[in-house]
Design a protein around this motif. Structure first.
Motif, mmCIF file in Angstrom:
data_model
loop_
_atom_site.group_PDB
_atom_site.id
_atom_site.type_symbol
_atom_site.label_atom_id
_atom_site.label_comp_id
_atom_site.label_asym_id
_atom_site.label_seq_id
_atom_site.Cartn_x
_atom_site.Cartn_y
_atom_site.Cartn_z
ATOM 1 N N GLY A 1 -56.334 34.650 -21.342
ATOM 2 C CA GLY A 1 -56.305 36.113 -21.433
ATOM 3 C C GLY A 1 -57.148 36.776 -20.352
ATOM 4 N N ILE B 1 -55.342 36.684 -17.138
ATOM 5 C CA ILE B 1 -54.204 37.609 -17.076
ATOM 6 C C ILE B 1 -54.695 39.039 -16.830
ATOM 7 N N ALA B 2 -55.695 39.475 -17.628
ATOM 8 C CA ALA B 2 -56.104 40.882 -17.587
ATOM 9 C C ALA B 2 -57.219 41.157 -16.572
ATOM 10 N N TRP C 1 -58.576 54.686 -18.281
ATOM 11 C CA TRP C 1 -57.705 54.411 -19.418
ATOM 12 C C TRP C 1 -57.355 52.927 -19.523
ATOM 13 N N LEU D 1 -57.292 50.690 -22.939
ATOM 14 C CA LEU D 1 -56.093 49.926 -23.319
ATOM 15 C C LEU D 1 -56.448 48.463 -23.567
ATOM 16 N N PHE D 2 -57.287 47.916 -22.692
ATOM 17 C CA PHE D 2 -57.708 46.518 -22.847
ATOM 18 C C PHE D 2 -58.479 46.324 -24.153
ATOM 19 N N SER E 1 -56.403 46.415 -27.190
ATOM 20 C CA SER E 1 -55.639 45.162 -27.274
ATOM 21 C C SER E 1 -56.515 44.023 -27.785
ATOM 22 N N VAL E 2 -57.764 43.974 -27.319
ATOM 23 C CA VAL E 2 -58.703 42.939 -27.796
ATOM 24 C C VAL E 2 -58.890 43.070 -29.306
ATOM 25 N N PRO F 1 -55.744 45.239 -10.561
ATOM 26 C CA PRO F 1 -54.584 44.768 -9.812
ATOM 27 C C PRO F 1 -53.448 44.262 -10.690
ATOM 28 N N VAL F 2 -53.512 44.536 -12.003
ATOM 29 C CA VAL F 2 -52.439 44.066 -12.894
ATOM 30 C C VAL F 2 -51.811 45.238 -13.637
ATOM 31 N N PRO G 1 -50.088 47.514 -16.791
ATOM 32 C CA PRO G 1 -50.513 47.810 -18.170
ATOM 33 C C PRO G 1 -50.029 46.760 -19.173
ATOM 34 N N MET H 1 -49.632 43.595 -18.634
ATOM 35 C CA MET H 1 -50.521 42.431 -18.488
ATOM 36 C C MET H 1 -51.879 42.694 -19.150
ATOM 37 N N ILE H 2 -52.344 43.941 -19.082
ATOM 38 C CA ILE H 2 -53.617 44.279 -19.724
ATOM 39 C C ILE H 2 -53.509 44.092 -21.232
ATOM 40 N N VAL H 3 -52.380 44.534 -21.784
ATOM 41 C CA VAL H 3 -52.185 44.416 -23.236
ATOM 42 C C VAL H 3 -52.056 42.945 -23.637
ATOM 43 N N ILE H 4 -51.207 42.190 -22.926
ATOM 44 C CA ILE H 4 -51.010 40.772 -23.262
ATOM 45 C C ILE H 4 -52.345 40.020 -23.110
ATOM 46 N N GLY H 5 -53.006 40.233 -21.975
ATOM 47 C CA GLY H 5 -54.295 39.575 -21.739
ATOM 48 C C GLY H 5 -55.322 39.977 -22.785
ATOM 49 N N GLY H 6 -55.347 41.244 -23.133
ATOM 50 C CA GLY H 6 -56.326 41.744 -24.101
ATOM 51 C C GLY H 6 -56.146 41.118 -25.474
#
Lengths: 142, 143
Positions: free
Chosen positions: A94, A97-98, A114, A118-119, A122-123, B80-81, B83, B85-90
């Motif tokens: 993860g 990816i992020a 933002w 968002l991150f 999601s966490v 550099p990714v 949104p 990817m941010i959600v999936i990674g998060g």
């Protein structure tokens, strides 16, 4: 007093995160991109932090108790199990990816970006997912 | 995208990160694990569990503003990714860090300095999977 101390502690930690480059996903992802635009800076973050904690923790533990609590509350688990290794493996995926990790994203929220919010939402979703997947483990403190 | 190598700023920031972790141990007797602090706040079962974590999180969030007051600029954040990817990674970060009981701060800083065997296993594990993930995304899928 305890809460003011906690707040100042967070401020010191967060300032360190901001200066170090940890809250910049471009820098974090480049740290892992050994085959590409490799940026070794974050090794120095870890080095600096570990020097202070390795020495500082041992000085603090000479006390009988912390300033504002009755006792030190250190993690007690010693199990090297699938949950630890699988969890750590997933965390790394993860992170790769992020480009954000929780300790960097919480101070980064103060920039008002933002993407950071968002991150972190999601966490938190991931925390809930873990509870859904393992109801029996849900009562275990993390 | 290239980023600038910043050994001195990164080392200095690391010293402050370590100082924050030591201060939390001195004051409240806890390790500074961001995952535990965040999930402990989200799932707090008592007011006492919640309030010190909220104070700590508030302090962390004030840091960019403090730096802005001192230096006149916000810390750089380049994402550099996408949104998605941010959600999936998060979500994967949240799931993995709660299963593995820690992230970069908890295992990487606090755990390693306590010589916790669990952290000595967890840190190389997540460093390796992160590097493999970045390699696959940038040089295999995207390359």
């Amino acid at each position: 007093m305890k809460h003011l101390f906690a707040c100042l502690t967070g401020l010191v930690f967060g300032t360190g995160i901001a200066i170090s480059g940890m809250m910049d996903p471009a820098k974090v992802l480049n740290f892992f991109d050994i085959a590409g635009a490799w940026d070794l800076s974050l090794m120095f973050v870890m080095g600096g932090a570990l020097i202070i904690t390795s020495l500082g923790y041992r000085l603090v533990w000479r006390r009988a108790a912390p300033l504002f609590e009755q006792s030190f509350q250190l993690p007690t688990s010693t199990a090297l199990d699938a949950r630890l290794i699988g969890g750590a493996a997933l965390f790394g995926i993860g992170w790769g990816i992020a480009g954000f990790c929780p300790g960097a994203a919480i101070p980064a929220l103060g920039t008002g970006r933002w993407e950071v919010a968002l991150f972190l939402v999601s966490v938190t979703g991931g925390f809930y997912l873990r509870r859904l997947l393992s109801p029996a483990l849900a009562k275990t403190a993390t | 995208m290239e980023t600038v190598f910043t050994p001195f700023a990164s080392f200095g920031g690391g010293l402050l990160i370590g100082l924050g972790a030591v201060l939390l141990m001195l004051g409240l007797g806890r390790v500074f694990g961001a995952t535990g602090i965040l999930s402990g706040a989200v799932f707090a079962e008592s007011r006492a569990e919640l309030t010190w974590r909220m104070a700590l999180i508030l302090g962390m969030m004030l840091a960019p503003g403090l730096l802005f007051l001192i230096t006149g600029t916000m810390p750089a954040i380049t994402v550099p990714v996408s949104p998605v990817m941010i959600v999936i990674g998060g979500v994967i970060v949240g799931l993995g860090a709660s299963l593995g009981s820690g992230c970069t701060s908890g295992h990487g800083v606090c755990g390693l300095s306590r010589l916790s065997l669990r952290s000595l296993v967890a840190v190389p594990t997540f460093m390796t999977t992160a590097a493999i993930t970045v390699f696959l995304i940038r040089h295999v899928v995207g390359g």
